[in-house]
Design a protein around this motif. Sequence first.
Motif, PDB file in Angstrom:
ATOM      1  N   ILE A  69       7.040   3.654  -6.021  1.00  0.00           N
ATOM      2  CA  ILE A  69       7.929   2.837  -6.849  1.00  0.00           C
ATOM      3  C   ILE A  69       8.045   1.448  -6.208  1.00  0.00           C
ATOM      4  O   ILE A  69       8.290   1.337  -5.010  1.00  0.00           O
ATOM      5  CB  ILE A  69       9.326   3.496  -6.940  1.00  0.00           C
ATOM      6  CG1 ILE A  69       9.218   4.838  -7.676  1.00  0.00           C
ATOM      7  CG2 ILE A  69      10.326   2.572  -7.632  1.00  0.00           C
ATOM      8  CD1 ILE A  69      10.482   5.666  -7.652  1.00  0.00           C
ATOM      9  N   THR A  71       9.566  -2.061  -5.042  1.00  0.00           N
ATOM     10  CA  THR A  71      10.862  -2.656  -4.714  1.00  0.00           C
ATOM     11  C   THR A  71      10.666  -4.169  -4.696  1.00  0.00           C
ATOM     12  O   THR A  71      10.108  -4.700  -3.729  1.00  0.00           O
ATOM     13  CB  THR A  71      11.359  -2.210  -3.318  1.00  0.00           C
ATOM     14  OG1 THR A  71      11.332  -0.796  -3.263  1.00  0.00           O
ATOM     15  CG2 THR A  71      12.770  -2.704  -3.059  1.00  0.00           C
ATOM     16  N   GLU A 276       5.694  12.495  -1.031  1.00  0.00           N
ATOM     17  CA  GLU A 276       5.151  11.240  -1.545  1.00  0.00           C
ATOM     18  C   GLU A 276       4.147  10.673  -0.559  1.00  0.00           C
ATOM     19  O   GLU A 276       4.179  10.968   0.633  1.00  0.00           O
ATOM     20  CB  GLU A 276       6.276  10.216  -1.784  1.00  0.00           C
ATOM     21  CG  GLU A 276       7.021   9.836  -0.531  1.00  0.00           C
ATOM     22  CD  GLU A 276       8.115   8.792  -0.768  1.00  0.00           C
ATOM     23  OE1 GLU A 276       8.061   8.084  -1.761  1.00  0.00           O
ATOM     24  OE2 GLU A 276       9.004   8.708   0.094  1.00  0.00           O
ATOM     25  N   GLY A 280       2.419   2.236  -1.108  1.00  0.00           N
ATOM     26  CA  GLY A 280       3.286   1.786  -2.183  1.00  0.00           C
ATOM     27  C   GLY A 280       2.590   1.770  -3.533  1.00  0.00           C
ATOM     28  O   GLY A 280       1.565   2.442  -3.732  1.00  0.00           O
ATOM     29  N   SER A 281       3.132   0.970  -4.446  1.00  0.00           N
ATOM     30  CA  SER A 281       2.724   1.020  -5.849  1.00  0.00           C
ATOM     31  C   SER A 281       1.539   0.114  -6.188  1.00  0.00           C
ATOM     32  O   SER A 281       1.148   0.045  -7.350  1.00  0.00           O
ATOM     33  CB  SER A 281       3.918   0.629  -6.711  1.00  0.00           C
ATOM     34  OG  SER A 281       4.357  -0.671  -6.324  1.00  0.00           O
ATOM     35  N   ALA A 282       1.004  -0.580  -5.183  1.00  0.00           N
ATOM     36  CA  ALA A 282      -0.182  -1.446  -5.343  1.00  0.00           C
ATOM     37  C   ALA A 282      -0.265  -2.058  -6.740  1.00  0.00           C
ATOM     38  O   ALA A 282      -1.254  -1.820  -7.456  1.00  0.00           O
ATOM     39  CB  ALA A 282      -1.435  -0.656  -4.998  1.00  0.00           C
ATOM     40  N   TYR A 285      -3.415  -3.155  -8.887  1.00  0.00           N
ATOM     41  CA  TYR A 285      -4.406  -2.204  -9.409  1.00  0.00           C
ATOM     42  C   TYR A 285      -3.878  -1.360 -10.563  1.00  0.00           C
ATOM     43  O   TYR A 285      -4.555  -0.445 -11.033  1.00  0.00           O
ATOM     44  CB  TYR A 285      -4.872  -1.268  -8.287  1.00  0.00           C
ATOM     45  CG  TYR A 285      -5.701  -1.961  -7.236  1.00  0.00           C
ATOM     46  CD1 TYR A 285      -6.846  -2.674  -7.584  1.00  0.00           C
ATOM     47  CD2 TYR A 285      -5.348  -1.899  -5.896  1.00  0.00           C
ATOM     48  CE1 TYR A 285      -7.614  -3.309  -6.630  1.00  0.00           C
ATOM     49  CE2 TYR A 285      -6.116  -2.531  -4.928  1.00  0.00           C
ATOM     50  CZ  TYR A 285      -7.242  -3.239  -5.305  1.00  0.00           C
ATOM     51  OH  TYR A 285      -7.997  -3.858  -4.354  1.00  0.00           O
ATOM     52  N   ASN A 292      -7.249   5.226  -4.850  1.00  0.00           N
ATOM     53  CA  ASN A 292      -7.500   6.534  -4.254  1.00  0.00           C
ATOM     54  C   ASN A 292      -6.303   7.476  -4.479  1.00  0.00           C
ATOM     55  O   ASN A 292      -5.197   7.173  -4.033  1.00  0.00           O
ATOM     56  CB  ASN A 292      -7.707   6.300  -2.753  1.00  0.00           C
ATOM     57  CG  ASN A 292      -8.253   7.493  -2.048  1.00  0.00           C
ATOM     58  OD1 ASN A 292      -8.262   8.593  -2.584  1.00  0.00           O
ATOM     59  ND2 ASN A 292      -8.694   7.282  -0.829  1.00  0.00           N
TER      60      ASN A 292
END
Length: 359
Positions: A69, A71, A276, A280-282, A285, A292
């Motif tokens: 997620i 931030t 998790e 992070g949420s990159a 992309y 990956n």
Amino acid sequence: MTKVTLIMGDGIGPEIAEATRRCIDATGAKIQWDIQQAGVDVMATAGTPLPEATLESVKANGIGLKAPITTPVGTGFRSVNVYLRQALDLYACVRPCKSYQGVRSKYSDIDLVLVRENTEDLYAGIEFEKGKGETLELIDWLNKHSKRQIGPHAGISIKPISVEGTERIVRYAFNYARKNKRKKVTSVHKANIMKYTDGLWLEVSRNVAKSFPDIEFEDRIVDNMCMQLVQKPELYDVIVLPNLYGDILSDLCAGLVGGLGVAPGANIGEKGAIFEATHGSAPKYKGQNKVNPTALILSGVLMLRHMNLTKEADALEKAVADVIAEGKDVTYDMKDDRNDPTAVGTSQMADAIIARIGK
Ligand code: NAD
């Protein structure tokens, strides 16, 4: 059927969450997914990045698999990840760092487990903004009670480290070591500088260690620990750290085993657990079916082990290891050349893993 909350996250979250769900289902694990949303995408409709239904679902099911997620930096929006850990009192963050054959890395035989305290320290969220009335009041109080003076243009973050918080995480690390037949626990700190917080951490660590005479204990100052991990990672086994050092060293250790794409994690408390990836949420992309899925899939393996679904966990971990070792159906970040045109997408890597399960 066991109910598990699946939080889809944002950015690359939904893609890797779906890939992971398919891989876990392919093991035959009897899981009923309770799909929930959190993050910037749901913010527009729900008015909050963490809808009540999502929190209630994890509380009710006691177990969740969570995609990353976002931030946003420098806004009033606090981290949903940190909030969830605090709200559910998921005090132990467990991050195994293990070398898989075929992953591009400078090291080939790493097998470390980081146990990070998840609720205290500078991440407790006790912060005072520069210039605000209460901040100036606090500065005034501090200037009266401390030899050092703080100017009026400072922001302040508080670092609480308690006896109770330290005791339970260090005890968790020792119990983890015992249960997983590991030999040594290393407690990390900066007690030479922060005597009343890290000093307390060290003292409590030493006391807890006395109840585990079968497990070796040692401590390291955090800066030295960073160097040691880069030069002699084979000397370490289970490493227990306060929140901030744990966050930073998790990425360092992820680097030792080939990067964020392969680093899983678990957040565990008395009343629940959320699994998790370390990454992070990159957002760059998002929606490209490119990144990956391994780190979240390996987090799924940790979840299956936590649920005592050992056969399913072993089958999934072996399938992931086989696909990585073969090096064909893997995403761009696992190829020698990141522009290799034979790299497959997120979903295709999951297909290859599914095809290997039980083989
Ligand atoms: P990030 O982990 O999203 O990305 C760092 C680098 O790693 C980028 O180059 C990215 O492209 C690459 N990367 C990450 N995951 C990858 C994957 N699965 N496959 C291939 N490459 C991958 O870190 P960031 O850019 O610092 O953070 C982006 C957002 O994610 C921020 O808002 C941050 O707060 C948030 N975040 C969330 C969590 C979480 O949900 N637990 C953890 C860390 C960061």
